[in-house]
Design a protein around this motif. Structure first.
Motif, PDB file in Angstrom:
ATOM      1  N   ALA A  50      11.227  30.499  52.832  1.00 40.54           N
ATOM      2  CA  ALA A  50      12.486  30.989  53.405  1.00 40.54           C
ATOM      3  C   ALA A  50      13.467  29.841  53.620  1.00 40.54           C
ATOM      4  O   ALA A  50      14.662  29.977  53.356  1.00 40.54           O
ATOM      5  CB  ALA A  50      12.220  31.721  54.711  1.00 40.54           C
ATOM      6  N   SER A  56      19.095  32.413  50.858  1.00 42.25           N
ATOM      7  CA  SER A  56      18.638  32.949  52.155  1.00 42.25           C
ATOM      8  C   SER A  56      18.219  34.416  52.079  1.00 42.25           C
ATOM      9  O   SER A  56      18.548  35.216  52.934  1.00 42.25           O
ATOM     10  CB  SER A  56      19.728  32.781  53.219  1.00 42.25           C
ATOM     11  OG  SER A  56      20.037  31.430  53.394  1.00 42.25           O
ATOM     12  N   GLU A  59      12.699  36.354  53.980  1.00 43.73           N
ATOM     13  CA  GLU A  59      12.629  36.500  55.427  1.00 43.73           C
ATOM     14  C   GLU A  59      11.167  36.521  55.860  1.00 43.73           C
ATOM     15  O   GLU A  59      10.319  37.107  55.196  1.00 43.73           O
ATOM     16  CB  GLU A  59      13.304  37.818  55.816  1.00 43.73           C
ATOM     17  CG  GLU A  59      13.351  38.092  57.275  1.00 43.73           C
ATOM     18  CD  GLU A  59      14.030  39.425  57.581  1.00 43.73           C
ATOM     19  OE1 GLU A  59      14.132  39.748  58.762  1.00 43.73           O
ATOM     20  OE2 GLU A  59      14.435  40.146  56.642  1.00 43.73           O
ATOM     21  N   ILE A  61       8.680  37.929  58.514  1.00 46.56           N
ATOM     22  CA  ILE A  61       8.630  39.029  59.483  1.00 46.56           C
ATOM     23  C   ILE A  61       7.225  39.117  60.073  1.00 46.56           C
ATOM     24  O   ILE A  61       6.277  38.563  59.535  1.00 46.56           O
ATOM     25  CB  ILE A  61       9.006  40.371  58.834  1.00 46.56           C
ATOM     26  CG1 ILE A  61       8.036  40.720  57.707  1.00 46.56           C
ATOM     27  CG2 ILE A  61      10.451  40.356  58.322  1.00 46.56           C
ATOM     28  CD1 ILE A  61       8.162  42.133  57.187  1.00 46.56           C
TER      29      ILE A  61
END
Length: 67
Positions: A50, A56, A59, A61
């Motif tokens: 990331a 960008s 992600e 999580i």
């Protein structure tokens, strides 16, 4: 149990390979020259991919997993 996992927005990925180069587990591949694919079952959620992604679109999580 919650674990961190990295996910890729494949609709925005440009397959630059930056994430592939930094993954310490070598679990990211470029599929069909179009997008990055992370083997999420092996991902430890370190976040290096990331941070390396220039767009960008990766992600980290938290997901529920069975023990």
């Amino acid at each position: 149990m919650l674990r961190k996992k990295a996910i890729v927005n494949i609709n925005e990925c440009v397959a630059c390979g930056s994430c592939v180069k930094v993954c310490p587990l070598n679990i990211i591949t470029i599929e069909q020259g179009v997008f990055a694919k992370i083997k999420t079952d092996k991902c430890v959620g370190c976040g290096k991919c990331a941070k390396a992604c220039p767009a960008s679109i990766i992600e980290v999580i938290k997901v529920e997993v069975d023990k």
